[in-house]
Design a protein around this motif. Structure first.
Motif, PDB file in Angstrom:
ATOM      1  N   ASN A  95       0.800  -1.229   0.000  1.00 24.32           N
ATOM      2  CA  ASN A  95       0.000   0.000   0.000  1.00 24.32           C
ATOM      3  C   ASN A  95       0.833   1.280   0.000  1.00 24.32           C
ATOM      4  OD1 ASN A  95       0.839  -0.547   2.658  1.00 24.32           O
ATOM      5  ND2 ASN A  95      -1.038   0.254   3.576  1.00 24.32           N
ATOM      6  N   GLY A  96       1.977   1.283   0.703  1.00 25.70           N
ATOM      7  CA  GLY A  96       2.790   2.487   0.764  1.00 25.70           C
ATOM      8  C   GLY A  96       3.245   2.964  -0.593  1.00 25.70           C
ATOM      9  N   VAL A  97       3.653   2.032  -1.436  1.00 23.64           N
ATOM     10  CA  VAL A  97       4.109   2.357  -2.787  1.00 23.64           C
ATOM     11  C   VAL A  97       2.953   2.835  -3.658  1.00 23.64           C
ATOM     12  CG1 VAL A  97       5.145   1.389  -4.881  1.00 23.64           C
ATOM     13  CG2 VAL A  97       6.022   0.734  -2.639  1.00 23.64           C
ATOM     14  N   LEU A  98       1.807   2.189  -3.539  1.00 23.65           N
ATOM     15  CA  LEU A  98       0.668   2.544  -4.381  1.00 23.65           C
ATOM     16  C   LEU A  98       0.091   3.905  -4.012  1.00 23.65           C
ATOM     17  CD1 LEU A  98      -1.206  -0.877  -4.778  1.00 23.65           C
ATOM     18  CD2 LEU A  98       0.755   0.051  -6.030  1.00 23.65           C
ATOM     19  N   TYR A  99      -0.019   4.192  -2.721  1.00 22.48           N
ATOM     20  CA  TYR A  99      -0.520   5.507  -2.316  1.00 22.48           C
ATOM     21  C   TYR A  99       0.426   6.624  -2.748  1.00 22.48           C
ATOM     22  CZ  TYR A  99      -4.474   3.779   0.408  1.00 22.48           C
ATOM     23  OH  TYR A  99      -5.674   3.211   0.785  1.00 22.48           O
ATOM     24  N   ASP A 100       1.707   6.336  -2.738  1.00 18.56           N
ATOM     25  CA  ASP A 100       2.674   7.331  -3.205  1.00 18.56           C
ATOM     26  C   ASP A 100       2.491   7.584  -4.702  1.00 18.56           C
ATOM     27  OD1 ASP A 100       5.372   8.789  -2.457  1.00 18.56           O
ATOM     28  OD2 ASP A 100       5.725   7.793  -4.364  1.00 18.56           O
ATOM     29  N   TYR A 101       2.230   6.536  -5.453  1.00 15.71           N
ATOM     30  CA  TYR A 101       2.095   6.658  -6.906  1.00 15.71           C
ATOM     31  C   TYR A 101       0.878   7.491  -7.300  1.00 15.71           C
ATOM     32  CZ  TYR A 101       1.784   5.257 -11.823  1.00 15.71           C
ATOM     33  OH  TYR A 101       1.698   5.250 -13.198  1.00 15.71           O
ATOM     34  N   VAL A 102      -0.251   7.272  -6.641  1.00 13.69           N
ATOM     35  CA  VAL A 102      -1.475   7.986  -7.032  1.00 13.69           C
ATOM     36  C   VAL A 102      -1.398   9.482  -6.732  1.00 13.69           C
ATOM     37  CG1 VAL A 102      -2.885   5.901  -6.770  1.00 13.69           C
ATOM     38  CG2 VAL A 102      -2.719   7.528  -4.868  1.00 13.69           C
ATOM     39  N   LYS A 103      -0.485   9.876  -5.838  1.00 16.10           N
ATOM     40  CA  LYS A 103      -0.316  11.306  -5.560  1.00 16.10           C
ATOM     41  C   LYS A 103       0.053  12.086  -6.810  1.00 16.10           C
ATOM     42  CE  LYS A 103       1.302  10.773  -0.760  1.00 16.10           C
ATOM     43  NZ  LYS A 103       2.495  10.921   0.127  1.00 16.10           N
ATOM     44  N   THR A 104       0.881  11.489  -7.643  1.00 20.33           N
ATOM     45  CA  THR A 104       1.336  12.169  -8.861  1.00 20.33           C
ATOM     46  C   THR A 104       0.701  11.584 -10.122  1.00 20.33           C
ATOM     47  OG1 THR A 104       3.285  10.711  -8.865  1.00 20.33           O
ATOM     48  CG2 THR A 104       3.534  12.882  -7.862  1.00 20.33           C
ATOM     49  N   ASN A 105      -0.207  10.657  -9.950  1.00 20.87           N
ATOM     50  CA  ASN A 105      -0.936  10.057 -11.077  1.00 20.87           C
ATOM     51  C   ASN A 105      -2.421  10.038 -10.734  1.00 20.87           C
ATOM     52  OD1 ASN A 105       1.216   8.716 -13.116  1.00 20.87           O
ATOM     53  ND2 ASN A 105       1.964   8.561 -10.998  1.00 20.87           N
ATOM     54  N   PRO A 106      -3.072  11.202 -10.783  1.00 19.50           N
ATOM     55  CA  PRO A 106      -4.462  11.330 -10.339  1.00 19.50           C
ATOM     56  C   PRO A 106      -5.481  10.564 -11.183  1.00 19.50           C
ATOM     57  CG  PRO A 106      -3.723  13.346 -11.402  1.00 19.50           C
ATOM     58  CD  PRO A 106      -2.518  12.493 -11.230  1.00 19.50           C
ATOM     59  N   ASP A 107      -5.033  10.008 -12.312  1.00 26.69           N
ATOM     60  CA  ASP A 107      -5.938   9.180 -13.113  1.00 26.69           C
ATOM     61  C   ASP A 107      -5.963   7.741 -12.620  1.00 26.69           C
ATOM     62  OD1 ASP A 107      -3.278   8.921 -13.875  1.00 26.69           O
ATOM     63  OD2 ASP A 107      -3.743   8.496 -15.976  1.00 26.69           O
ATOM     64  N   THR A 108      -5.249   7.475 -11.519  1.00 22.82           N
ATOM     65  CA  THR A 108      -5.275   6.151 -10.893  1.00 22.82           C
ATOM     66  C   THR A 108      -5.754   6.297  -9.456  1.00 22.82           C
ATOM     67  OG1 THR A 108      -2.979   6.312 -10.127  1.00 22.82           O
ATOM     68  CG2 THR A 108      -3.352   5.343 -12.307  1.00 22.82           C
ATOM     69  N   ASP A 109      -6.129   5.155  -8.845  1.00 23.16           N
ATOM     70  CA  ASP A 109      -6.636   5.208  -7.476  1.00 23.16           C
ATOM     71  C   ASP A 109      -6.384   3.869  -6.792  1.00 23.16           C
ATOM     72  OD1 ASP A 109      -7.848   6.278  -5.263  1.00 23.16           O
ATOM     73  OD2 ASP A 109      -9.896   5.960  -5.975  1.00 23.16           O
ATOM     74  N   VAL A 110      -6.184   3.912  -5.474  1.00 22.53           N
ATOM     75  CA  VAL A 110      -6.120   2.695  -4.680  1.00 22.53           C
ATOM     76  C   VAL A 110      -7.561   2.326  -4.348  1.00 22.53           C
ATOM     77  CG1 VAL A 110      -5.334   1.644  -2.534  1.00 22.53           C
ATOM     78  CG2 VAL A 110      -3.842   3.237  -3.750  1.00 22.53           C
ATOM     79  N   THR A 111      -8.025   1.220  -4.890  1.00 23.83           N
ATOM     80  CA  THR A 111      -9.441   0.878  -4.795  1.00 23.83           C
ATOM     81  C   THR A 111      -9.766  -0.092  -3.663  1.00 23.83           C
ATOM     82  OG1 THR A 111      -9.204  -0.963  -6.366  1.00 23.83           O
ATOM     83  CG2 THR A 111      -9.708   1.220  -7.278  1.00 23.83           C
ATOM     84  N   ALA A 112      -8.746  -0.738  -3.098  1.00 24.44           N
ATOM     85  CA  ALA A 112      -8.993  -1.696  -2.010  1.00 24.44           C
ATOM     86  C   ALA A 112      -7.700  -1.966  -1.260  1.00 24.44           C
ATOM     87  CB  ALA A 112      -9.555  -3.006  -2.558  1.00 24.44           C
ATOM     88  N   GLU A 113      -7.833  -2.319   0.008  1.00 24.37           N
ATOM     89  CA  GLU A 113      -6.705  -2.781   0.814  1.00 24.37           C
ATOM     90  C   GLU A 113      -7.073  -4.123   1.433  1.00 24.37           C
ATOM     91  OE1 GLU A 113      -3.907   0.176   2.927  1.00 24.37           O
ATOM     92  OE2 GLU A 113      -5.914   1.016   3.214  1.00 24.37           O
TER      93      GLU A 113
END
Length: 263
Positions: A196-214
């Motif tokens: 999750n740490g890596v994915l949440y960091d990625y969506v900060k600068t890629n707003p066309d993506t989202d973390v949809t589940a944990e």
């Protein structure tokens, strides 16, 4: 089937492989710590894994890098980072081959890896998560039936997907998280699973993506050393303990994640 990594006692490894040097550490009770290169704490990692380790302006930076800098400072040496394939890190092969003194790669502590390397005390809590295109309604692995799910090879995310994904979900393997995230963004796969740490960091600068589940996998990261290298492992543990007690850990955490632990 890949070869089984065989743990070699550290003293023997240094005898067989040229280049081992030693340094004294008052923090670890004055015990002698063997290093593969004089004046260097050589650390294996696998790039990119932002914000733990990644290249910025030609330099490797990140949360893990800053934490291992604390260890290097305690030993009065510089940190030398070696970018190497993930398989050699998590299997312990790079440590056994004297390629590095320690491994810092956002690596989850688990029983399989414990057979091949020794871990420091846990330094980061993690769990698995899904990343997909913004607006995608993937709240579980069941929602991906008939679709492709990207996984990073030899990771706990891949193992979780193999165990939990229902029939009809096609797993697509990628060598590193950078390739996985590119595949999600380009639509090559419907979603990707990783820490999750890596994915949440990625969506900060890629707003066309989202973390949809944990998924509550209760994972913890540890720094790795070769089997039997207790002097260095103890030194890392002492540095972690000190950093957490004097506020240094929280400061580094906030630098890379934007908030203090547990917030």
């Amino acid at each position: 089937m890949r070869p089984v990594a065989v743990a070699v006692p550290f003293a023997l490894a240094c005898g067989l492989l040229a280049g081992c040097t030693s340094t004294k550490s008052s923090g670890a009770g004055g015990s002698e710590i063997q290093l593969v290169s004089q004046g260097k704490l050589t650390v294996c990692t696998h790039l990119p894994y932002e914000p733990f380790q990644f290249k910025k302006s030609g330099k490797v930076v990140g949360f893990d890098v800053d934490m291992m800098d604390l260890v290097a400072d305690e030993l009065d040496v510089d940190q030398k980072i070696v970018d190497t394939p993930w398989e050699g890190i998590q299997s312990g092969e790079d440590l056994n081959a004297n390629k590095c003194d320690a491994a810092a790669a956002g690596m989850t502590i688990n029983d399989v890896r414990k057979k091949n390397l020794d871990f420091s005390a846990p330094y980061f809590d993690a769990t698995q998560a899904l990343i997909a295109e913004k607006g995608a309604a993937y709240s579980s692995l069941k929602d991906l039936k008939g679709k492709k799910l990207g996984v990073q090879a030899s990771t706990t995310g891949e193992e979780y997907a193999k165990e939990k994904a229902p029939k009809g979900v096609e797993l697509v393997q990628f060598e590193d998280v950078g390739l996985l995230l590119t595949a999600v963004k380009s639509g090559q796969v419907a979603a990707g699973i990783n820490d999750n740490g890596v994915l949440y960091d990625y969506v900060k600068t890629n707003p066309d993506t989202d973390v949809t589940a944990e998924f509550d996998t209760g994972e913890q990261y540890g720094f790795g050393v070769r089997k039997g290298n207790s002097a260095l492992r103890k030194q890392i543990d002492e540095v972690l303990k000190k950093a957490k007690s004097d506020g240094t850990y929280d400061k580094i955490y906030k630098k890379w994640f934007g908030e203090a632990p547990g917030k």
